[in-house]
Design an enzyme around this catalytic site. Structure first.
Site, PDB file in Angstrom:
ATOM      1  N   GLY A  11      12.857   6.895   3.195  1.00  0.00           N
ATOM      2  CA  GLY A  11      12.430   6.916   4.587  1.00  0.00           C
ATOM      3  C   GLY A  11      13.400   6.308   5.577  1.00  0.00           C
ATOM      4  O   GLY A  11      14.621   6.377   5.412  1.00  0.00           O
ATOM      5  N   THR A  37       0.848  -1.198   0.000  1.00  0.00           N
ATOM      6  CA  THR A  37       0.000   0.000   0.000  1.00  0.00           C
ATOM      7  C   THR A  37       0.881   1.245   0.000  1.00  0.00           C
ATOM      8  O   THR A  37       2.028   1.209   0.451  1.00  0.00           O
ATOM      9  CB  THR A  37      -0.887   0.049   1.264  1.00  0.00           C
ATOM     10  OG1 THR A  37      -0.060  -0.201   2.398  1.00  0.00           O
ATOM     11  CG2 THR A  37      -1.997  -0.976   1.220  1.00  0.00           C
ATOM     12  N   HIS A  76     -13.710  33.246  23.390  1.00  0.00           N
ATOM     13  CA  HIS A  76     -13.860  32.789  24.768  1.00  0.00           C
ATOM     14  C   HIS A  76     -15.066  31.858  24.858  1.00  0.00           C
ATOM     15  O   HIS A  76     -16.104  32.177  24.280  1.00  0.00           O
ATOM     16  CB  HIS A  76     -14.077  33.999  25.688  1.00  0.00           C
ATOM     17  CG  HIS A  76     -14.368  33.607  27.100  1.00  0.00           C
ATOM     18  ND1 HIS A  76     -13.393  33.171  27.957  1.00  0.00           N
ATOM     19  CD2 HIS A  76     -15.537  33.576  27.791  1.00  0.00           C
ATOM     20  CE1 HIS A  76     -13.940  32.892  29.127  1.00  0.00           C
ATOM     21  NE2 HIS A  76     -15.241  33.122  29.056  1.00  0.00           N
ATOM     22  N   GLY A 115      12.693  -0.376  -5.833  1.00  0.00           N
ATOM     23  CA  GLY A 115      13.441   0.421  -6.803  1.00  0.00           C
ATOM     24  C   GLY A 115      14.922   0.424  -6.498  1.00  0.00           C
ATOM     25  O   GLY A 115      15.330   0.460  -5.339  1.00  0.00           O
ATOM     26  N   GLU A 138       4.420   7.722  23.433  1.00  0.00           N
ATOM     27  CA  GLU A 138       3.056   7.585  22.882  1.00  0.00           C
ATOM     28  C   GLU A 138       2.581   6.132  22.995  1.00  0.00           C
ATOM     29  O   GLU A 138       1.477   5.864  23.492  1.00  0.00           O
ATOM     30  CB  GLU A 138       3.032   8.030  21.418  1.00  0.00           C
ATOM     31  CG  GLU A 138       3.131   9.549  21.241  1.00  0.00           C
ATOM     32  CD  GLU A 138       2.980  10.025  19.800  1.00  0.00           C
ATOM     33  OE1 GLU A 138       2.942  11.234  19.588  1.00  0.00           O
ATOM     34  OE2 GLU A 138       2.906   9.173  18.865  1.00  0.00           O
ATOM     35  N   GLY A 187       1.677   5.277   1.219  1.00  0.00           N
ATOM     36  CA  GLY A 187       1.554   5.973   2.501  1.00  0.00           C
ATOM     37  C   GLY A 187       2.758   5.828   3.415  1.00  0.00           C
ATOM     38  O   GLY A 187       2.864   6.527   4.413  1.00  0.00           O
TER      39      GLY A 187
HETATM   40  C1  FAD Z   1       5.088   4.689  15.517  1.00  0.00           C
HETATM   41  C2  FAD Z   1       5.401   5.961  14.751  1.00  0.00           C
HETATM   42  C3  FAD Z   1       4.633   7.081  14.963  1.00  0.00           C
HETATM   43  C4  FAD Z   1       4.898   8.252  14.262  1.00  0.00           C
HETATM   44  N1  FAD Z   1       4.108   9.337  14.492  1.00  0.00           N
HETATM   45  C5  FAD Z   1       4.344  10.470  13.823  1.00  0.00           C
HETATM   46  C6  FAD Z   1       3.499  11.594  14.008  1.00  0.00           C
HETATM   47  O1  FAD Z   1       2.552  11.568  14.786  1.00  0.00           O
HETATM   48  N2  FAD Z   1       3.763  12.711  13.294  1.00  0.00           N
HETATM   49  C7  FAD Z   1       4.815  12.779  12.433  1.00  0.00           C
HETATM   50  O2  FAD Z   1       5.021  13.824  11.813  1.00  0.00           O
HETATM   51  N3  FAD Z   1       5.628  11.722  12.224  1.00  0.00           N
HETATM   52  C8  FAD Z   1       5.420  10.572  12.892  1.00  0.00           C
HETATM   53  N4  FAD Z   1       6.211   9.494  12.656  1.00  0.00           N
HETATM   54  C9  FAD Z   1       7.335   9.634  11.709  1.00  0.00           C
HETATM   55  C10 FAD Z   1       6.826   9.538  10.264  1.00  0.00           C
HETATM   56  O3  FAD Z   1       6.183   8.320  10.071  1.00  0.00           O
HETATM   57  C11 FAD Z   1       7.992   9.701   9.299  1.00  0.00           C
HETATM   58  O4  FAD Z   1       8.691  10.884   9.599  1.00  0.00           O
HETATM   59  C12 FAD Z   1       7.505   9.779   7.871  1.00  0.00           C
HETATM   60  O5  FAD Z   1       6.790   8.621   7.524  1.00  0.00           O
HETATM   61  C13 FAD Z   1       8.687   9.962   6.919  1.00  0.00           C
HETATM   62  O6  FAD Z   1       8.226   9.987   5.614  1.00  0.00           O
HETATM   63  P1  FAD Z   1       9.163   9.515   4.401  1.00  0.00           P
HETATM   64  O7  FAD Z   1       8.329   9.649   3.182  1.00  0.00           O
HETATM   65  O8  FAD Z   1      10.451  10.212   4.452  1.00  0.00           O
HETATM   66  O9  FAD Z   1       9.477   7.991   4.675  1.00  0.00           O
HETATM   67  P2  FAD Z   1       8.561   6.726   4.952  1.00  0.00           P
HETATM   68  O10 FAD Z   1       7.221   7.107   5.428  1.00  0.00           O
HETATM   69  O11 FAD Z   1       9.377   5.804   5.758  1.00  0.00           O
HETATM   70  O12 FAD Z   1       8.319   6.108   3.506  1.00  0.00           O
HETATM   71  C14 FAD Z   1       9.338   5.540   2.769  1.00  0.00           C
HETATM   72  C15 FAD Z   1       8.730   4.488   1.874  1.00  0.00           C
HETATM   73  O13 FAD Z   1       9.727   4.091   0.938  1.00  0.00           O
HETATM   74  C16 FAD Z   1       9.580   2.711   0.666  1.00  0.00           C
HETATM   75  N5  FAD Z   1      10.865   2.252   0.154  1.00  0.00           N
HETATM   76  C17 FAD Z   1      12.066   2.281   0.778  1.00  0.00           C
HETATM   77  N6  FAD Z   1      13.032   1.835  -0.060  1.00  0.00           N
HETATM   78  C18 FAD Z   1      12.406   1.537  -1.223  1.00  0.00           C
HETATM   79  C19 FAD Z   1      12.853   1.048  -2.460  1.00  0.00           C
HETATM   80  N7  FAD Z   1      14.151   0.805  -2.688  1.00  0.00           N
HETATM   81  N8  FAD Z   1      11.944   0.827  -3.421  1.00  0.00           N
HETATM   82  C20 FAD Z   1      10.614   1.082  -3.212  1.00  0.00           C
HETATM   83  N9  FAD Z   1      10.134   1.547  -2.057  1.00  0.00           N
HETATM   84  C21 FAD Z   1      11.024   1.784  -1.089  1.00  0.00           C
HETATM   85  C22 FAD Z   1       9.196   2.132   2.018  1.00  0.00           C
HETATM   86  O14 FAD Z   1       8.506   0.910   1.822  1.00  0.00           O
HETATM   87  C23 FAD Z   1       8.306   3.225   2.593  1.00  0.00           C
HETATM   88  O15 FAD Z   1       6.949   2.954   2.331  1.00  0.00           O
HETATM   89  C24 FAD Z   1       5.961   8.294  13.332  1.00  0.00           C
HETATM   90  C25 FAD Z   1       6.728   7.152  13.092  1.00  0.00           C
HETATM   91  C26 FAD Z   1       6.459   6.005  13.793  1.00  0.00           C
HETATM   92  C27 FAD Z   1       7.290   4.770  13.518  1.00  0.00           C
END
Ligand code: FAD
EC number: 1.8.1.4
Length: 468
Positions: A148, A41, A447, A118, A191, A43
């Protein structure tokens, strides 16, 4: 091997808040865009195993806790019974709806989702291996790395399903553990610790440092720890976990004082390791474009640019590991690629801890201002003096406004209280316009609202707070 049709303007690797927002923005600007995501999925961490499922459990467990301990005080008598599998189902249904929503937005903005892992195989080339093993190569004028992060493991402590778990495991425990030890007093640990404490677990938090939530203003962190302790969480600070041994009766943790000294053993049914997250670049093929991550695994960049036609955003590069920071990066990188002006003000990325009460802040802490030798004024207002908070019996916490001593420009705002995460944005907007504490103090606030506490704290900067 199937041939890719025509070159893309942008191929994004990773479909999290960084990647999916970049794809949507690129589509909006009329760029031909694909997003490669290896999960089933879209996200990323945020929607699938991060922000959203954790907030679903925080919301549900907060209601359970309130029904158990608060409702009777306001004349509602109930005997709540936990149905954990329904709580998980409700969370999973919400996550599914959200990830499907991103798929819809991809279609709406003509962004292709290429399913698979990728790998960069040279300048302008991304090879995608699907779950069935089939491989295709995408041609790209620009590659955006948005791969990520992943949980950081603790040396000497191996993950073991259901016993020694990471945040993902803590989102789907099938039963409430009797004793839960959380290793790491950061936002994620507190949390998720709060969720399971509210649902009935005895929670002990073990933290290497002598304080909780590094990065949070010390005065706020001290008050926050006091509140969490009152709620039943136990803290063991200045303590280092060096080993874990699991058996049929649970897990034994070896814990030593961080400063050195005799080790002790702590026992728990489940241990949640939440010591942070590290950038994820496994099998990404960075070497094919001459890029080496830094010592901690982050990819460096110059205004998002890593190499000719290669860009990076989100958790895999520097800055706060937050979904909204990744989202800001996403818009800025695509605007830059499209020849527009892409900019992120990292000094104004708000932070929120979604416990009860919430803690939120934006800008600098008192500790940072002192360390930088900045002369500042401070205004503070307690929720015990805020009428909305009193009426709702939610008076724990305060608002603190820090402003430049000479110019009155707001430098930092810190809130501990219910819905602090919603209230912080008035401060963020004021600060993004370079506003002064007097701007907040002289703005009419409705208020009775909790936001009046922000106004009163701003008034207190010049010493004319009126309600306390
Ligand atoms: C339990 C928890 C709670 C959190 N709560 C919050 C919150 O309340 N508020 C907040 O701001 N942040 C929160 N975060 C942090 C937040 O989830 C991350 O900062 C955010 O998801 C980062 O986004 P990103 O797109 O950089 O990476 P990610 O969301 O990690 O997405 C990266 C994606 O890349 C994909 N991927 C990696 N390598 C490859 C590849 N080679 N080929 C294809 N796909 C690949 C992965 O499968 C992943 O789906 C939380 C994190 C956790 C673990």
């Amino acid at each position: 091997m199937a041939e890719a049709p025509a070159p893309y303007d942008v191929v994004i690797i990773g479909g999290g808040p960084g990647g999916y927002n970049a794809a949507i923005r690129a589509g909006q600007l009329g760029l031909k865009v694909a997003c490669v995501e290896m999960r089933a999925t879209l996200g990323g961490t945020c929607l699938n195993v991060g922000c959203m499922p954790s907030k679903a459990l925080l919301h549900a467990s907060e209601m359970f806790d309130a029904a158990n301990s608060e409702f009777a005080k306001i004349g509602i008598e109930v005997q709540p019974k936990l149905n954990l599998s329904q709580m998980h189902k409700s969370k999973d249904d919400s996550v599914t709806a959200l990830t499907k929503g991103i798929e819809f937005l991809f279609k709406k903005n003509k962004a292709d989702w290429i399913k698979g892992k990728g790998k960069i195989v040279g300048k302008g080339k991304v090879e995608v291996t699907a779950a069935d093993g089939s491989v295709q190569t995408l041609e790209a004028k620009n590659i955006v790395i948005a791969t990520g992060s992943e949980p950081t493991p603790l040396p000497g402590v191996a993950f073991e399903a259901g016993k020694v778990i990471d945040s993902t495991g803590a989102l789907s425990l099938p039963a409430v553990p009797k004793k839960l030890i959380v290793v790491g007093a950061g936002i994620i640990g507190l949390e998720l610790g709060s969720v399971w404490r509210r649902l009935g677990a005895e929670v002990t938090v073990v933290e290497f440092l002598d304080r909780i939530t590094p990065g949070m203003d010390t005065e706020v962190a001290t008050a926050f720890q006091r509140t969490l302790t009152k709620q039943g969480m136990t803290f063991k600070l200045g303590a280092k976990v060096t080993a874990a041994k699991s058996g049929k009766d649970g897990v034994e943790l070896t814990v030593e004082p961080s400063a050195g000294g005799a080790a002790e053993t702590l026992k728990a049914d489940v241990v949640l390791v939440a010591i942070g997250r590290r950038p994820y670049t496994d099998g990404l093929g960075l070497e094919t474009i001459g890029v080496t991550p830094d010592k901690r695994g982050f990819i460096d960049h110059d205004h998002f640019k890593v190499a000719d036609g290669v860009w990076v955003i989100g958790d895999v590069t520097h800055g706060p590991m937050l979904a909204h920071k990744a989202e800001e990066d996403a818009v800025a990188v695509i605007d830059t690629i499209a020849g527009k002006y892409g900019h992120v003000d990292y000094a104004l990325v708000p932070s929120v801890v979604y416990t009860f009460p919430e803690v939120a802040w934006v800008g600098q802490t008192e500790d940072q201002l002192k360390a930088a030798g900045v002369a500042y004024k401070k205004g503070k207002f307690p929720f015990t003096a805020n009428s909305r908070a009193k009426i709702n019996h939610e008076t724990d916490g305060f608002v603190k406004v820090l402003a430049d001593a000479a110019t009155d420009k707001v430098l930092g705002v810190h809130i501990m209280g219910p819905q602090a995460g919603e209230m912080i944005h008035e401060a963020a907007v004021t600060m993004s316009f370079g506003g002064a504490s007097e701007d907040i103090a002289r703005t009419c606030h409705a208020h009775p609202t909790r936001s009046e506490a922000v106004r009163q704290a701003a008034m207190d900067v010049e010493g004319w707070m009126m309600q306390a």
